[in-house]
Design an enzyme around this catalytic site. Structure first.
Site, mmCIF file in Angstrom:
data_model
loop_
_atom_site.group_PDB
_atom_site.id
_atom_site.type_symbol
_atom_site.label_atom_id
_atom_site.label_comp_id
_atom_site.label_asym_id
_atom_site.label_seq_id
_atom_site.Cartn_x
_atom_site.Cartn_y
_atom_site.Cartn_z
ATOM 1 N N ASP A 69 0.846 -1.193 0.000
ATOM 2 C CA ASP A 69 0.000 0.000 0.000
ATOM 3 C C ASP A 69 0.888 1.252 0.000
ATOM 4 O OD1 ASP A 69 -3.215 0.499 0.951
ATOM 5 O OD2 ASP A 69 -1.819 2.188 1.118
ATOM 6 N N HIS A 75 -10.935 -6.539 -13.658
ATOM 7 C CA HIS A 75 -11.630 -5.472 -12.936
ATOM 8 C C HIS A 75 -12.999 -5.927 -12.432
ATOM 9 C CE1 HIS A 75 -12.543 -1.271 -11.879
ATOM 10 N NE2 HIS A 75 -13.785 -1.673 -12.097
ATOM 11 N N ASN A 84 -12.815 -3.605 2.209
ATOM 12 C CA ASN A 84 -13.754 -2.496 2.377
ATOM 13 C C ASN A 84 -14.691 -2.509 1.172
ATOM 14 O OD1 ASN A 84 -12.358 -1.712 4.691
ATOM 15 N ND2 ASN A 84 -10.987 -0.381 3.534
ATOM 16 N N HIS A 121 -11.936 -0.928 -7.456
ATOM 17 C CA HIS A 121 -11.459 -2.162 -8.087
ATOM 18 C C HIS A 121 -11.215 -3.089 -6.896
ATOM 19 C CE1 HIS A 121 -8.567 -4.235 -11.167
ATOM 20 N NE2 HIS A 121 -8.619 -5.000 -10.079
ATOM 21 N N HIS A 143 -10.266 -5.304 -3.884
ATOM 22 C CA HIS A 143 -8.943 -5.589 -3.320
ATOM 23 C C HIS A 143 -9.078 -5.964 -1.869
ATOM 24 C CE1 HIS A 143 -9.789 -1.293 -2.732
ATOM 25 N NE2 HIS A 143 -9.112 -1.409 -1.593
HETATM 26 P P1 5GP Z 1 -9.727 1.269 0.103
HETATM 27 O O1 5GP Z 1 -9.813 2.546 0.888
HETATM 28 O O2 5GP Z 1 -10.403 1.399 -1.242
HETATM 29 O O3 5GP Z 1 -10.160 0.029 0.868
HETATM 30 O O4 5GP Z 1 -8.180 1.015 -0.156
HETATM 31 C C1 5GP Z 1 -7.476 1.639 -1.171
HETATM 32 C C2 5GP Z 1 -6.025 1.613 -0.762
HETATM 33 O O5 5GP Z 1 -5.244 1.859 -1.922
HETATM 34 C C3 5GP Z 1 -5.630 2.687 0.264
HETATM 35 O O6 5GP Z 1 -5.103 2.050 1.425
HETATM 36 C C4 5GP Z 1 -4.584 3.537 -0.466
HETATM 37 O O7 5GP Z 1 -3.524 3.943 0.370
HETATM 38 C C5 5GP Z 1 -4.119 2.608 -1.567
HETATM 39 N N1 5GP Z 1 -3.705 3.267 -2.794
HETATM 40 C C6 5GP Z 1 -4.347 4.265 -3.460
HETATM 41 N N2 5GP Z 1 -3.683 4.618 -4.571
HETATM 42 C C7 5GP Z 1 -2.576 3.821 -4.620
HETATM 43 C C8 5GP Z 1 -1.485 3.723 -5.540
HETATM 44 O O8 5GP Z 1 -1.397 4.430 -6.540
HETATM 45 N N3 5GP Z 1 -0.538 2.785 -5.263
HETATM 46 C C9 5GP Z 1 -0.602 1.974 -4.158
HETATM 47 N N4 5GP Z 1 0.403 1.083 -3.973
HETATM 48 N N5 5GP Z 1 -1.623 2.051 -3.266
HETATM 49 C C10 5GP Z 1 -2.589 2.964 -3.495
HETATM 50 ZN ZN ZN Z 2 -9.714 -1.729 -12.345
#
Ligand code: 5GP
Ligand code: ZN
Length: 107
Positions: free
Chosen positions: A29, A45, A84, A95, A97
């Site tokens: 992350d 996706h 999440n 997307h 994860h």
């Molecule tokens: P969500 O909030 O959707 O569950 O998690 C998205 C995660 O993606 C966040 O923890 C954020 O720090 C991470 N993230 C967002 N953009 C990028 C990126 O460009 N590269 C990486 N490695 N992580 C990202």
């Molecule tokens: Zn995607």
């Protein structure tokens, strides 16, 4: 489609990869909230894990198996595997994860 995780899985945007499998990749992350914080992302996706679960059970299983392998590779102790799902639950990248987080990194 302008999706950051599609671009990372295709290698169009850099990331620090820690493992991969047939259907998924795992990378650190960009903004870690625990000493271990890795994202496990299907190559295809899907908006979120709910869409993935009804679309392709084999890819879902692959994501979870890769997540467990990442936890074993990166951590010596207990870990969380978290999806999440939806903006109100904190999803910011649409997307699917899994987050693997742990307080006990492997040296
Ligand atoms: P969500 O909030 O959707 O569950 O998690 C998205 C995660 O993606 C966040 O923890 C954020 O720090 C991470 N993230 C967002 N953009 C990028 C990126 O460009 N590269 C990486 N490695 N992580 C990202
Ligand atoms: Zn995607």
């Amino acid at each position: 489609m302008d999706c950051i995780f599609c671009k990372i899985t295709k290698g169009e945007i850099p990331a620090t990869f820690v493992a991969e499998s047939e259907h998924a990749v795992a990378f650190n992350d960009i903004s870690p909230r625990q000493p271990v914080h890795v994202l496990v992302v299907p190559r295809a996706h899907y908006t979120d894990v709910a869409e993935l679960a009804v679309s392709d059970a084999a890819v879902l299983a692959d994501v979870i198996q890769l997540g467990v392998r990442v936890a074993e590779l990166t951590s010596t102790g207990s870990f969380r595997l978290q999806f999440n799902t939806g903006a109100e639950a904190g999803q910011t990248v649409f997307h699917a994860h899994a987050h693997i987080t742990s307080k006990t990194p492997r040296a």
